[in-house]
Design a protein around this motif. Sequence first.
Motif, PDB file in Angstrom:
ATOM      1  N   GLU A 247      16.579 -24.553  15.987  1.00  0.00           N
ATOM      2  CA  GLU A 247      15.518 -23.780  16.619  1.00  0.00           C
ATOM      3  C   GLU A 247      15.804 -23.652  18.118  1.00  0.00           C
ATOM      4  O   GLU A 247      16.114 -24.646  18.794  1.00  0.00           O
ATOM      5  CB  GLU A 247      14.168 -24.460  16.401  1.00  0.00           C
ATOM      6  N   VAL A 248      15.679 -22.449  18.638  1.00  0.00           N
ATOM      7  CA  VAL A 248      15.977 -22.185  20.045  1.00  0.00           C
ATOM      8  C   VAL A 248      15.091 -23.017  20.959  1.00  0.00           C
ATOM      9  O   VAL A 248      15.555 -23.576  21.965  1.00  0.00           O
ATOM     10  CB  VAL A 248      15.808 -20.686  20.343  1.00  0.00           C
ATOM     11  N   GLU A 249      13.810 -23.145  20.628  1.00  0.00           N
ATOM     12  CA  GLU A 249      12.875 -23.848  21.494  1.00  0.00           C
ATOM     13  C   GLU A 249      13.284 -25.304  21.700  1.00  0.00           C
ATOM     14  O   GLU A 249      13.093 -25.869  22.786  1.00  0.00           O
ATOM     15  CB  GLU A 249      11.461 -23.767  20.916  1.00  0.00           C
TER      16      GLU A 249
ATOM     17  N   THR B 200      23.462 -24.234  13.844  1.00  0.00           N
ATOM     18  CA  THR B 200      23.101 -24.905  15.090  1.00  0.00           C
ATOM     19  C   THR B 200      23.735 -24.209  16.285  1.00  0.00           C
ATOM     20  O   THR B 200      23.089 -24.018  17.326  1.00  0.00           O
ATOM     21  CB  THR B 200      23.531 -26.378  15.040  1.00  0.00           C
ATOM     22  N   ILE B 201      24.988 -23.802  16.141  1.00  0.00           N
ATOM     23  CA  ILE B 201      25.633 -23.082  17.249  1.00  0.00           C
ATOM     24  C   ILE B 201      24.960 -21.726  17.464  1.00  0.00           C
ATOM     25  O   ILE B 201      24.814 -21.270  18.604  1.00  0.00           O
ATOM     26  CB  ILE B 201      27.141 -22.911  16.992  1.00  0.00           C
ATOM     27  N   LYS B 202      24.506 -21.096  16.395  1.00  0.00           N
ATOM     28  CA  LYS B 202      23.788 -19.824  16.555  1.00  0.00           C
ATOM     29  C   LYS B 202      22.526 -20.016  17.389  1.00  0.00           C
ATOM     30  O   LYS B 202      22.203 -19.202  18.256  1.00  0.00           O
ATOM     31  CB  LYS B 202      23.460 -19.227  15.187  1.00  0.00           C
TER      32      LYS B 202
ATOM     33  N   CYS C 247      23.549 -20.609  21.015  1.00  0.00           N
ATOM     34  CA  CYS C 247      24.001 -19.377  21.663  1.00  0.00           C
ATOM     35  C   CYS C 247      22.808 -18.523  22.075  1.00  0.00           C
ATOM     36  O   CYS C 247      22.816 -17.901  23.141  1.00  0.00           O
ATOM     37  CB  CYS C 247      24.915 -18.603  20.721  1.00  0.00           C
ATOM     38  N   ALA C 248      21.770 -18.512  21.242  1.00  0.00           N
ATOM     39  CA  ALA C 248      20.563 -17.759  21.584  1.00  0.00           C
ATOM     40  C   ALA C 248      19.825 -18.416  22.747  1.00  0.00           C
ATOM     41  O   ALA C 248      19.238 -17.735  23.587  1.00  0.00           O
ATOM     42  CB  ALA C 248      19.651 -17.647  20.366  1.00  0.00           C
TER      43      ALA C 248
ATOM     44  N   LEU D 108      27.709 -20.877  26.538  1.00  0.00           N
ATOM     45  CA  LEU D 108      27.973 -21.815  25.446  1.00  0.00           C
ATOM     46  C   LEU D 108      29.426 -21.716  25.005  1.00  0.00           C
ATOM     47  O   LEU D 108      29.991 -20.626  24.913  1.00  0.00           O
ATOM     48  CB  LEU D 108      27.063 -21.540  24.247  1.00  0.00           C
ATOM     49  N   ASN D 109      30.012 -22.867  24.748  1.00  0.00           N
ATOM     50  CA  ASN D 109      31.403 -22.965  24.304  1.00  0.00           C
ATOM     51  C   ASN D 109      31.453 -23.803  23.033  1.00  0.00           C
ATOM     52  O   ASN D 109      30.565 -24.613  22.768  1.00  0.00           O
ATOM     53  CB  ASN D 109      32.237 -23.625  25.400  1.00  0.00           C
TER      54      ASN D 109
END
Length: 336
Positions: A233-235, A277-279, A282-283, A289-290
């Motif tokens: 989750e982005v938050e 999780t990387i998605k 990245c958001a 992000l690397n």
Amino acid sequence: MATLPLTFSPSRLFHRHYGAKPQQPRLAASVPLLPRRGAASARRLYCTPGAGGGNEVSVPPPPVAEQQGEAPKEEDEYTLLAVTGSDFNEVIMIVDSPATRYLLLDTNRNVHSVLPKTGVWTNSYWDEFVSLPAAVPRGPVALLGLGAGTAAHLMLKFYPWLQLVGWEIDPKIIELSRDYFGLSDLEKETESGGSLSVRIGDALSPSATIEGGFTGIVVDLFADGKIIPQLQEVETWLQIAKMLMSDGRIMVNCGGADAAVSLADDTGPSSWVQNPTIKALCAAFPGQLNWKRLSEKDSVNYVALTGPLPNLDEWSTSVPIELSTKVKQWIPCELA
């Protein structure tokens, strides 16, 4: 003869623990043994007095021996030092071998921490965390998901001045880790002033921070062999980022791909999208992000690093020589 279950499962190797749903402890011996697929031969596990009744158990070869490219030896023996449970882990096992000590959790026997005894490196994602202090300003570093302290052992080995603060939700794991993994030694101040401060509690709680923030944060949070859903989750990542100082970075064990993929199909600039999780990262951190994917022998996990891509030449000269080539494998996340 009664057997005590133990499985090293390649699809679940090297996952970390977070706040699993509280469960009532039960005897590990009541869970059926699931042999690892492809195991050429079994090894014998001997229980020490008080560890589980003196049962002798057939177990497959250990994962670390395979990752190091070494053929498991026929005479290898594995000793069960402790088996118990807690409100957070139905099964907690400490398993010993001549080369490595393991912390196994969950009914699936996921390896959550290791302590190498014949060398320093784990040849898994824990080694990647050692490169973080060289990519951030000098200051305190948080370990969200401490386990038995594998990352803490490595980081204080190479940066003895480092101030580490580690969160673990299960007090039983901390107790056992002090007894069997030398965690109490890490809590003592080194000659250079570094140490590990252990915090027992929810690593994602608003109280999981320090005044002034961290220069680096390592995130390694798993439950039941899976990365916890909050990390998709982005938050969640925006909240974790608030724990950072200016110019600080987050390094994350992101687990594996969303579906089984071959290494040949997983090397393009956008292949990180196979990991949820990387998605989310990245958001949360667009253009900041690397990522890299460990090789198959290094547990095929993805790892991520926030912030602009460091100068790889400078970074490679400031880390232990064993990591100098590995840090050059980091690339930025790029949309197709």
